[in-house]
Design an enzyme around this catalytic site. Structure first.
Site, short mmCIF file in Angstrom:
data_model
loop_
_atom_site.label_atom_id
_atom_site.label_comp_id
_atom_site.label_asym_id
_atom_site.label_seq_id
_atom_site.Cartn_x
_atom_site.Cartn_y
_atom_site.Cartn_z
N HIS A 1 46.11 36.90 16.07
CA HIS A 1 46.17 36.37 14.71
C HIS A 1 44.98 36.86 13.93
CE1 HIS A 1 46.65 33.56 11.39
NE2 HIS A 1 47.89 33.48 11.81
N ASP B 1 54.35 31.57 16.70
CA ASP B 1 55.65 32.21 16.77
C ASP B 1 56.11 32.48 18.19
OD1 ASP B 1 56.09 32.15 14.11
OD2 ASP B 1 55.08 34.04 13.72
N1 CMC Z 1 49.20 43.06 21.37
C1 CMC Z 1 48.30 43.96 21.84
N2 CMC Z 1 47.12 44.25 21.26
C2 CMC Z 1 46.83 43.57 20.15
C3 CMC Z 1 47.70 42.60 19.58
C4 CMC Z 1 48.93 42.36 20.25
N3 CMC Z 1 49.79 41.45 19.76
N4 CMC Z 1 47.16 42.09 18.46
C5 CMC Z 1 45.97 42.71 18.32
N5 CMC Z 1 45.77 43.59 19.34
C6 CMC Z 1 44.56 44.41 19.56
C7 CMC Z 1 44.45 45.53 18.53
O1 CMC Z 1 45.09 46.69 18.99
C8 CMC Z 1 42.96 45.67 18.44
O2 CMC Z 1 42.51 46.37 19.59
P1 CMC Z 1 41.22 47.34 19.50
O3 CMC Z 1 40.07 46.47 19.09
O4 CMC Z 1 41.07 47.91 20.87
O5 CMC Z 1 41.56 48.38 18.47
C9 CMC Z 1 42.43 44.25 18.57
O6 CMC Z 1 43.43 43.56 19.33
C10 CMC Z 1 42.21 43.54 17.24
O7 CMC Z 1 43.46 43.50 16.54
P2 CMC Z 1 43.68 43.78 14.99
O8 CMC Z 1 44.92 44.61 14.82
O9 CMC Z 1 42.42 44.25 14.35
O10 CMC Z 1 43.96 42.32 14.47
P3 CMC Z 1 44.53 41.97 13.06
O11 CMC Z 1 43.81 40.74 12.63
O12 CMC Z 1 44.51 43.11 12.11
O13 CMC Z 1 46.08 41.69 13.36
C11 CMC Z 1 48.09 40.59 13.89
C12 CMC Z 1 46.61 40.43 13.55
C13 CMC Z 1 48.75 39.20 13.90
C14 CMC Z 1 48.81 41.45 12.81
C15 CMC Z 1 48.22 41.27 15.28
O14 CMC Z 1 47.56 40.48 16.25
C16 CMC Z 1 49.68 41.46 15.69
O15 CMC Z 1 50.29 42.46 15.27
N6 CMC Z 1 50.26 40.54 16.52
C17 CMC Z 1 51.64 40.64 16.91
C18 CMC Z 1 52.52 40.15 15.78
C19 CMC Z 1 52.50 38.64 15.64
O16 CMC Z 1 52.67 37.91 16.60
N7 CMC Z 1 52.34 38.20 14.37
C20 CMC Z 1 52.43 36.77 14.04
C21 CMC Z 1 51.18 36.21 13.47
S1 CMC Z 1 51.27 34.43 13.42
C22 CMC Z 1 52.43 34.08 12.21
C23 CMC Z 1 51.88 34.17 10.84
O17 CMC Z 1 50.93 33.43 10.52
O18 CMC Z 1 52.44 34.98 10.08
#
Ligand code: CMC
Length: 436
Positions: free
Chosen positions: A313, A371
């Site tokens: 998240h 989710d």
């Molecule tokens: N699976 C594997 N790796 C992950 C995931 C995941 N679900 N989420 C983040 N990471 C890794 C990412 O690759 C990064 O790694 P590194 O530091 O080595 O580059 C690290 O964790 C930090 O992630 P980020 O992409 O910078 O985090 P963010 O804040 O930009 O993204 C997110 C948040 C929710 C978009 C992402 O965690 C994601 O795509 N999750 C899966 C989709 C999901 O479940 N979304 C629902 C969110 S809750 C409902 C809502 O409020 O809308």
């Protein structure tokens, strides 16, 4: 907004004079540096794609402390709301700022319930869609179309119009989501039943048919009501910011909410519960629980592009408080439906266990989000996977409209107009076709 005694000073290494920037304090949470005059004073913009450090507005509705795993609606912890209140009380709280007493609750429920039917023409509008259309495509169209049906509530500058539009949207979303489902099934639409609760009525419109008596299962009714409460608002997330930006042009509330529905559809936002279930089904098809280890290796491999959906998240970096509540509900619903041994649910639990122990996830503070569990609960209830985001949209509508109304009533509100760092071609001349 309270001015802090501190101010921020921005200095430059090229000898340009430094600038003082005011700092404001909220009631809780990080202070903000006011950069509104920065361009006028320095000719510079700030650069913050994805809004990682930018507060786009001032709000009194929802507060999240991502490190503590805290979520408050109007100051009330989500745990207390989810256990002591129902969804319509939560709607009243989000819209008007206070929890209703018994008579205000009865009055609000009556006002919402009066609007549960949709204009009969809506059915004909629906017929234009293919039967296999994605429900979110249908929802984006139907919500936008409400502005064509309810002309007496489209003036965003009129407080009474905004209030009626809010009630209409909260009341009609379950009807529209259920219509989208019935249409995909080729079953007759079920009219709303106003003697049922908000969640009970939704279950009735989804699963009843005109041929049989339908009894609402109280465990499922409560689980669904909790899903609605947990998804009702989440401060300035992507879809809410979309609604605010769209509404900032002065467009009507139905059009602004339709923009929110469209944004929510994406798999990084509200589409995650659908993407999560699709992921589980895919693992199940390609080897099931035996293959969980292999799948996790792919998730950890940056080149694979595979993510563990339902994990991570942007704001919650310790745990998602909604996920804890949803996990509780998940267990109750699975037990009530006799699904504890369903292979897909077992698979989900195996993934959760590995992720909570694996260093990749622990070191990045990636925990299951709401989710992950809400998809499992909805599947157990019998809601088809492609309807999950529609249910999220139904629940989030109150948050969107509360935030939209807050923005319109804010004397500081302006049309949203971000700036950019341009890195394309500088000015050049168009050559005649023969010389290009
Ligand atoms: N699976 C594997 N790796 C992950 C995931 C995941 N679900 N989420 C983040 N990471 C890794 C990412 O690759 C990064 O790694 P590194 O530091 O080595 O580059 C690290 O964790 C930090 O992630 P980020 O992409 O910078 O985090 P963010 O804040 O930009 O993204 C997110 C948040 C929710 C978009 C992402 O965690 C994601 O795509 N999750 C899966 C989709 C999901 O479940 N979304 C629902 C969110 S809750 C409902 C809502 O409020 O809308």
């Amino acid at each position: 907004m309270k001015l802090s005694d501190n101010k921020a000073t921005l200095s430059f290494s090229n000898g340009s004079p430094s600038v003082d920037l005011p700092v404001y304090q909220g009631s809780v949470g990080p202070d903000v540096v006011d950069i509104r005059k920065l361009y006028g004073q320095t000719g510079m913009f700030t650069y913050d794609p994805g809004f990682l450090s930018t507060a786009s507005c001032q709000s009194t509705i929802t507060y999240i402390d991502g490190d503590k795993g805290e979520l408050l609606y109007r100051g009330y912890p989500i745990e207390q709301l989810a256990t002591n209140c129902d969804f319509l009380e939560t709607c009243h709280l989000l819209l008007y700022g206070n929890l209703p007493n018994a008579s205000a609750k009865a009055d609000f429920t009556r006002r919402v319930t009066r609007h549960t039917m949709v204009n009969e023409q809506m059915q004909f509008f629906m017929r234009g869609f293919r039967r296999d259309a994605h429900p979110m495509a249908i929802m984006t169209g139907l919500v936008g179309a409400l502005s064509a049906f309810y002309h007496d509530s489209t003036d965003i500058n009129n407080a009474e119009h905004r209030d009626i539009a809010a009630l209409r949207l909260i009341a009609k979303m379950p009807t529209l989501v259920a219509m989208a489902y019935k249409y995909s099934m080729g079953q007759p639409y079920m009219y709303p039943k106003n003697n049922l609760s908000y969640a009970g009525n939704f279950l009735h419109m989804m699963f009843a048919t005109p041929c049989e008596e339908f009894k609402v299962n109280p465990v499922i009714e409560r689980a669904l009501d909790r899903i609605f409460i947990l998804h009702a608002d989440h401060e300035q997330n992507a879809s809410t910011s979309t609604v605010r930006l769209c509404g900032s042009s002065g467009t009507n509330p139905f059009a602004a909410i339709a923009a929110g529905v469209a944004c929510l559809w994406g798999p990084a936002h509200g589409g995650a519960n659908e993407a999560c279930l699709n992921m589980l089904e895919e693992i199940q098809k390609t080897g099931g629980i035996e293959k969980v280890g292999h799948f996790m290796e792919q998730v950890k491999d940056k080149n694979s592009g595979v993510k563990l959906m339902g994990f991570g998240h942007r704001v919650y970096k310790n745990y998602d408080p909604r996920a804890k509540l949803m996990q509780e509900t998940c267990k109750e619903v699975l037990a009530a439906m006799g699904l504890e041994n369903d292979p897909l649910f077992k698979l989900a639990m195996a993934l959760e266990k590995i992720a909570l122990e694996d260093d990749y996830f622990v070191s990045r503070k990636l925990y299951p989000n709401v989710d992950f569990y809400s998809g499992i609960v909805q599947r157990a209830i019998g809601i088809p996977v492609n309807m999950f985001t529609g249910v999220f949209a139904l629940a989030r509508t109150v948050g969107w409209i509360a935030q939209l109304n807050e923005m319109i009533s804010d004397p500081e509100y302006k049309i949203g107009r971000p700036r950019q760092l341009f890195s394309g071609s500088v000015k050049r001349d168009v050559l005649p076709l023969a010389k290009r």
